[in-house]
Design a protein around this motif. Structure first.
Motif, PDB file in Angstrom:
ATOM      1  N   LEU A   1       0.834  -1.203   0.000  1.00  0.00           N
ATOM      2  CA  LEU A   1       0.000   0.000   0.000  1.00  0.00           C
ATOM      3  C   LEU A   1       0.872   1.257   0.000  1.00  0.00           C
ATOM      4  CD1 LEU A   1      -2.714   1.498   0.270  1.00  0.00           C
ATOM      5  CD2 LEU A   1      -2.517   1.212   2.764  1.00  0.00           C
ATOM      6  N   SER A   2       1.900   1.272   0.867  1.00  0.00           N
ATOM      7  CA  SER A   2       2.793   2.440   0.937  1.00  0.00           C
ATOM      8  C   SER A   2       3.490   2.675  -0.391  1.00  0.00           C
ATOM      9  CB  SER A   2       3.837   2.241   2.052  1.00  0.00           C
ATOM     10  OG  SER A   2       3.215   2.072   3.301  1.00  0.00           O
ATOM     11  N   SER A   3       3.949   1.591  -1.022  1.00  0.00           N
ATOM     12  CA  SER A   3       4.632   1.719  -2.312  1.00  0.00           C
ATOM     13  C   SER A   3       3.704   2.325  -3.360  1.00  0.00           C
ATOM     14  CB  SER A   3       5.127   0.343  -2.767  1.00  0.00           C
ATOM     15  OG  SER A   3       5.669   0.414  -4.059  1.00  0.00           O
ATOM     16  N   ILE A   4       2.466   1.835  -3.406  1.00  0.00           N
ATOM     17  CA  ILE A   4       1.507   2.357  -4.389  1.00  0.00           C
ATOM     18  C   ILE A   4       1.246   3.841  -4.156  1.00  0.00           C
ATOM     19  CG2 ILE A   4      -0.903   2.231  -5.138  1.00  0.00           C
ATOM     20  CD1 ILE A   4      -0.738  -0.811  -4.630  1.00  0.00           C
ATOM     21  N   ILE A   5       1.087   4.221  -2.870  1.00  0.00           N
ATOM     22  CA  ILE A   5       0.833   5.632  -2.554  1.00  0.00           C
ATOM     23  C   ILE A   5       2.035   6.482  -2.943  1.00  0.00           C
ATOM     24  CG2 ILE A   5       0.344   7.275  -0.704  1.00  0.00           C
ATOM     25  CD1 ILE A   5      -1.981   5.370  -1.465  1.00  0.00           C
ATOM     26  N   PHE A   6       3.257   5.996  -2.647  1.00  0.00           N
ATOM     27  CA  PHE A   6       4.453   6.762  -2.999  1.00  0.00           C
ATOM     28  C   PHE A   6       4.586   6.889  -4.525  1.00  0.00           C
ATOM     29  CE2 PHE A   6       6.771   5.257   1.118  1.00  0.00           C
ATOM     30  CZ  PHE A   6       5.913   6.047   1.859  1.00  0.00           C
ATOM     31  N   ILE A   7       4.298   5.803  -5.235  1.00  0.00           N
ATOM     32  CA  ILE A   7       4.340   5.847  -6.702  1.00  0.00           C
ATOM     33  C   ILE A   7       3.352   6.896  -7.216  1.00  0.00           C
ATOM     34  CG2 ILE A   7       3.701   4.565  -8.787  1.00  0.00           C
ATOM     35  CD1 ILE A   7       6.372   3.690  -7.828  1.00  0.00           C
TER      36      ILE A   7
ATOM     37  N   ILE B   1      -3.669   3.751   7.853  1.00  0.00           N
ATOM     38  CA  ILE B   1      -4.136   3.297   6.536  1.00  0.00           C
ATOM     39  C   ILE B   1      -5.043   4.340   5.890  1.00  0.00           C
ATOM     40  CG2 ILE B   1      -5.579   1.585   5.373  1.00  0.00           C
ATOM     41  CD1 ILE B   1      -4.440  -0.511   7.285  1.00  0.00           C
ATOM     42  N   LEU B   2      -5.942   4.925   6.683  1.00  0.00           N
ATOM     43  CA  LEU B   2      -6.835   5.958   6.133  1.00  0.00           C
ATOM     44  C   LEU B   2      -6.051   7.174   5.646  1.00  0.00           C
ATOM     45  CD1 LEU B   2      -9.836   5.838   8.653  1.00  0.00           C
ATOM     46  CD2 LEU B   2      -9.776   5.002   6.288  1.00  0.00           C
ATOM     47  N   MET B   3      -5.027   7.566   6.392  1.00  0.00           N
ATOM     48  CA  MET B   3      -4.216   8.712   5.970  1.00  0.00           C
ATOM     49  C   MET B   3      -3.466   8.405   4.680  1.00  0.00           C
ATOM     50  SD  MET B   3      -4.718  11.320   7.862  1.00  0.00           S
ATOM     51  CE  MET B   3      -3.337  12.326   7.317  1.00  0.00           C
ATOM     52  N   LEU B   4      -2.898   7.203   4.568  1.00  0.00           N
ATOM     53  CA  LEU B   4      -2.198   6.837   3.329  1.00  0.00           C
ATOM     54  C   LEU B   4      -3.156   6.834   2.146  1.00  0.00           C
ATOM     55  CD1 LEU B   4       0.133   3.952   4.614  1.00  0.00           C
ATOM     56  CD2 LEU B   4       0.858   6.189   3.767  1.00  0.00           C
ATOM     57  N   LEU B   5      -4.328   6.254   2.344  1.00  0.00           N
ATOM     58  CA  LEU B   5      -5.318   6.235   1.261  1.00  0.00           C
ATOM     59  C   LEU B   5      -5.734   7.650   0.860  1.00  0.00           C
ATOM     60  CD1 LEU B   5      -7.586   3.263   2.430  1.00  0.00           C
ATOM     61  CD2 LEU B   5      -6.035   3.289   0.464  1.00  0.00           C
ATOM     62  N   SER B   6      -5.826   8.538   1.857  1.00  0.00           N
ATOM     63  CA  SER B   6      -6.230   9.913   1.543  1.00  0.00           C
ATOM     64  C   SER B   6      -5.179  10.609   0.679  1.00  0.00           C
ATOM     65  CB  SER B   6      -6.464  10.703   2.837  1.00  0.00           C
ATOM     66  OG  SER B   6      -5.262  10.880   3.554  1.00  0.00           O
ATOM     67  N   TYR B   7      -3.866  10.329   0.924  1.00  0.00           N
ATOM     68  CA  TYR B   7      -2.818  10.897   0.067  1.00  0.00           C
ATOM     69  C   TYR B   7      -2.980  10.398  -1.368  1.00  0.00           C
ATOM     70  CZ  TYR B   7      -0.205  12.769   4.026  1.00  0.00           C
ATOM     71  OH  TYR B   7       0.170  13.494   5.118  1.00  0.00           O
ATOM     72  N   GLY B   8      -3.268   9.093  -1.526  1.00  0.00           N
ATOM     73  CA  GLY B   8      -3.453   8.542  -2.864  1.00  0.00           C
ATOM     74  C   GLY B   8      -4.612   9.197  -3.593  1.00  0.00           C
ATOM     75  N   VAL B   9      -5.741   9.368  -2.873  1.00  0.00           N
ATOM     76  CA  VAL B   9      -6.922   9.989  -3.492  1.00  0.00           C
ATOM     77  C   VAL B   9      -6.622  11.427  -3.889  1.00  0.00           C
ATOM     78  CG1 VAL B   9      -9.290  10.749  -3.064  1.00  0.00           C
ATOM     79  CG2 VAL B   9      -8.542   8.472  -2.292  1.00  0.00           C
ATOM     80  N   ILE B  10      -5.974  12.180  -2.998  1.00  0.00           N
ATOM     81  CA  ILE B  10      -5.672  13.595  -3.270  1.00  0.00           C
ATOM     82  C   ILE B  10      -4.798  13.743  -4.512  1.00  0.00           C
ATOM     83  CG2 ILE B  10      -4.407  15.610  -2.407  1.00  0.00           C
ATOM     84  CD1 ILE B  10      -5.384  14.771   0.424  1.00  0.00           C
TER      85      ILE B  10
END
Length: 717
Positions: free
Chosen positions: A597-603, A677-686
């Motif tokens: 999940l972290s890798s996907i968000i960072f990508i 997890i919610l914070m990481l997902l929020s970065y991805g959405v933003i």
């Protein structure tokens, strides 16, 4: 959607058909893992190898005397440090120590001055003077080493403090012990003499009658006086040989009264620690009984329980050492001692059961949950014992302990006082017996003179007899000897360190490398995404037919390519952490999932920045990396950092990626994991929203700017 997958499939085919591209992609997949693995391995156990940090010890201590006993605390400290491997202790001269620390040969030098023992012993010789250790440290040699040597010198100070108390109290209690042993050998003589003097006093009326009848030639008193004179040298011999010993004993008792008064609160504190540890062990054994855990976790859990049982037993034994001497004088204390002996026995039984379970596991036998239940029953039984003691401690046992100590003190004070007075009275008794002996052979004139002196003799002998009668039985003498005869080494050791710190670790991680794996793994994933955007293009190329892709199609098409490569990077990285480095991870699947999940968000973040802003986006991604390395709290706590990093910490993706991985490594707190997890997902959405709405307009607006920049020949794609 069709064009999005067309871009992704074209990239996939290009990699598989072009061996050079395949090698490059494989390199990009493995490279971030190497970055993480080397750093994790390098920091695996840095504080376990501090034996190579050289610290010079200079012992100039000349020693001193306490109660005619030569003591050198400096030599004792050196002997203990020779057995200590926490640092690389070097025992050198003062000149070599000073030169060595100045030139960087030693990280620090600790000097024990000449008067160290003398100043230490000033606690009993007055005036009191605090002993000093001289600590010289070279802070230029290394940034971390001085902090480690600071810890080392603190440990030395703690050992010295303990040695001072143990040495001084040890001498005091040894004197008491020697007095008890000496007096025990003369117990029969002392009792015989006391009985003789008391018997003589009881027969004074008979002697008076004999004196009155002396004119008639009565010699009835002669045998009685002879018996008393025979026993008198025994008293003189015993008390004369014990003269200096009695003085030392009295002084020692005065010095130890205060220490004995501290027994009750220390015992209660130790029992409360035991109670807390039993509660913790009950939770651990319940988790082993009620959940399905792999074999290694069962073994680790049982090892932890066995170690804690040993620590609890040690604590119980220290309490027993303190209470057993007092239990002879009070039934309530005897009750505590019996209960604690029972608790210790139950702990030993539980340790034996653990050994049996571990043996069965090693022999590939299935785990017998009934034996785990037996351990739980023993823990619950011991909790009941300790709770019962604690519930009655203040109301019943503290008064009992204090009363026993007071009784011991009174017995010892009175006994020493009376024996001292008895010795002082020996000349009078001797003179009195000589007078009586002569009187029996005197004429009427001298007998009349003796009759006149009898009231004085009667009064003196009666006073001595009255005092001796208060301790004139074997039980009272045994109480005195029990107080004096003690395990002086055990008592002085207990008083040197009556309270121990019982460490209670939540979410234990066995080594520093495993504890740092969340930070270095997170860092490697971001570095991996940076490498991808540095070598791979974010724009679709290489199509034979001319297709006019929409901005969102370009965005998601290439994002799929970057995302798949990023997932491959993550799988290699996490499997290496788990099975190559063997990092401690409590929940392996969660660790892998959070890392992906972290890798996907960072990508998404890095790719979006570069896809929209081009090379400027790469610079922004690097700036974000620098800020996150310092401000995410991966190494030092964010609370010790400058205010800027404290403010930005809650805004950084690293903060939540590292935190979520730590939950997987050491143990889950549901609220923390959900937040991360919610914070990481929020970065991805933003950033996906930013990419969708800004890629087209910004790419169009910056087209001429990028073309002009490329004309310089300095900037790549």
């Amino acid at each position: 959607m069709k064009n999005i997958f067309k871009i992704f499939i074209r990239d996939l085919k290009s990699v598989l058909k072009n061996w050079v591209a395949l090698i490059i992609i494989l390199g990009l997949i493995v490279l971030p893992s190497l970055y993480a693995w080397f750093n994790i391995r390098a920091s695996w156990d840095p504080y376990g190898n501090t034996g190579g940090i050289k610290v010079a010890i200079v012992n100039n201590d000349k020693g001193g005397n306490l109660q005619d006993k030569f003591i050198s605390i400096g030599d004792e400290l050196v002997e203990k440090l020779r057995e200590n491997t926490s640092l690389g202790w070097q025992f050198v001269s003062e000149e070599e120590g000073n030169i060595g620390v100045e030139r960087g040969k030693y990280y620090a030098t600790i000097i024990i001055p000449e008067e160290f023992t003398e100043e230490t012993l000033s606690i009993v010789n007055r005036p009191i003077k605090r002993p000093i250790l001289i600590y010289k440290v070279n802070e230029k040699s290394n940034a971390i080493a001085p902090k480690i040597t600071d810890k080392g010198v603190t440990t030395i100070k703690s050992q010295v403090d303990s040695n001072i108390i143990e040495t001084v109290d040890g001498v005091i209690f040894k004197i008491l012990n020697e007095a008890g042993v000496s007096l025990e050998g003369s117990k029969d003589k002392i009792l015989k003499l006391m009985n003789g003097i008391i018997s003589l006093n009881e027969r004074i009326p008979e002697i008076e009658n004999i004196i009155n009848e002396a004119a008639d030639g009565s010699l009835k008193a002669e045998g009685l006086v002879e018996k008393a004179k025979e026993n008198l040298p025994l008293l003189d011999e015993t008390l004369s040989s014990s003269d200096s010993l009695l003085v030392d004993t009295k002084n020692a008792l005065e010095k130890s009264k205060g220490a004995l008064k501290e027994v009750a609160p220390v015992v209660k504190s130790d029992l409360e620690l035991v109670n807390r540890e039993l509660n913790n062990l009950e939770g651990i054994i319940n988790s082993l009984i009620n959940t399905t855990i792999d074999k290694n976790a069962i073994i680790n859990g049982l090892d932890n329980i066995s170690i804690k049982f040993g620590e609890i037993n040690s604590k119980i034994n220290s309490v027993l050492k303190a209470l057993e001497p007092l239990s002879k004088f009070n039934e309530n204390i005897k009750e505590i001692v019996n209960d604690l002996n029972l608790a210790s026995s139950k702990i030993n039984s539980a340790i034996d059961i653990i050994g049996n379970i571990q043996s069965e596991i090693n022999n590939a036998k299935p785990i017998d949950k009934t034996k785990l239940q037996e351990i739980k029953t023993l823990i619950e039984s011991n909790k009941s014992i300790i709770n019962n003691i604690l519930n009655n401690y203040d109301s019943t046992y503290i008064p009992a302990i204090n009363n026993a100590i007071d009784e011991l003190t009174n017995i010892s004070d009175n006994s020493i006082k009376l024996i001292g007075e008895a010795r002082e009275a020996i000349p009078d008794i001797n003179s009195l017996l000589d007078t009586l002996d002569k009187a029996l052979n005197l004429g009427m004139e001298d007998i009349e003179k003796l009759r006149n002196e009898m009231p004085t003799i009667k009064s003196s002998l009666g006073e001595i007899s009255r005092k001796l009668s208060t301790i004139n039985n074997e039980g009272e003498i045994d109480k005195l000897l029990s107080l004096l005869k003690n395990d002086w080494e055990a008592v002085s050791e207990f008083l040197a360190s009556p309270v121990e710190i019982e460490e209670e670790i939540l979410f234990s991680i066995p080594n520093y490398g495993s504890a740092m794996s969340p930070f270095y793994s997170t860092l490697a994933l971001w570095v991996g995404s940076l490498i991808l955007v540095s070598l791979l293009t974010t724009e679709p190329h290489g199509f034979k037919e001319k297709i006019k892709f929409k901005p969102y199609e370009k965005y998601f098409g290439k994002l799929l390519t970057f995302g798949v490569i990023g997932m491959c990077q993550t799988i290699i990285l996490t499997l290496g952490d788990l099975y190559l480095l063997k990092c401690y991870v409590l929940n392996k699947w969660l660790f892998i999932g959070v890392s992906i999940l972290s890798s996907i968000i960072f990508i998404i973040i890095v790719y979006t920045l570069v896809s929209i802003f081009g090379n400027v986006g790469k610079a922004l991604a690097v700036i974000l990396l620098v800020i996150q390395v310092a401000g995410a709290g991966g190494t030092f706590p964010v609370e010790v950092m400058p205010s800027f990093f404290k403010k930005v910490n809650p805004l950084l993706p690293f903060t939540y990626a590292i935190s979520a991985m730590r939950e997987a490594v050491a143990g889950i707190v549901k609220e923390n994991l959900t937040r991360d997890i919610l914070m990481l997902l929020s970065y991805g959405v933003i950033f996906i929203i930013i990419g969708l709405f800004l890629k087209g307009p910004i790419n169009k607006a910056s087209k001429k700017f990028i073309e002009k920049l490329n004309e310089s020949g300095l900037i790549g794609h």
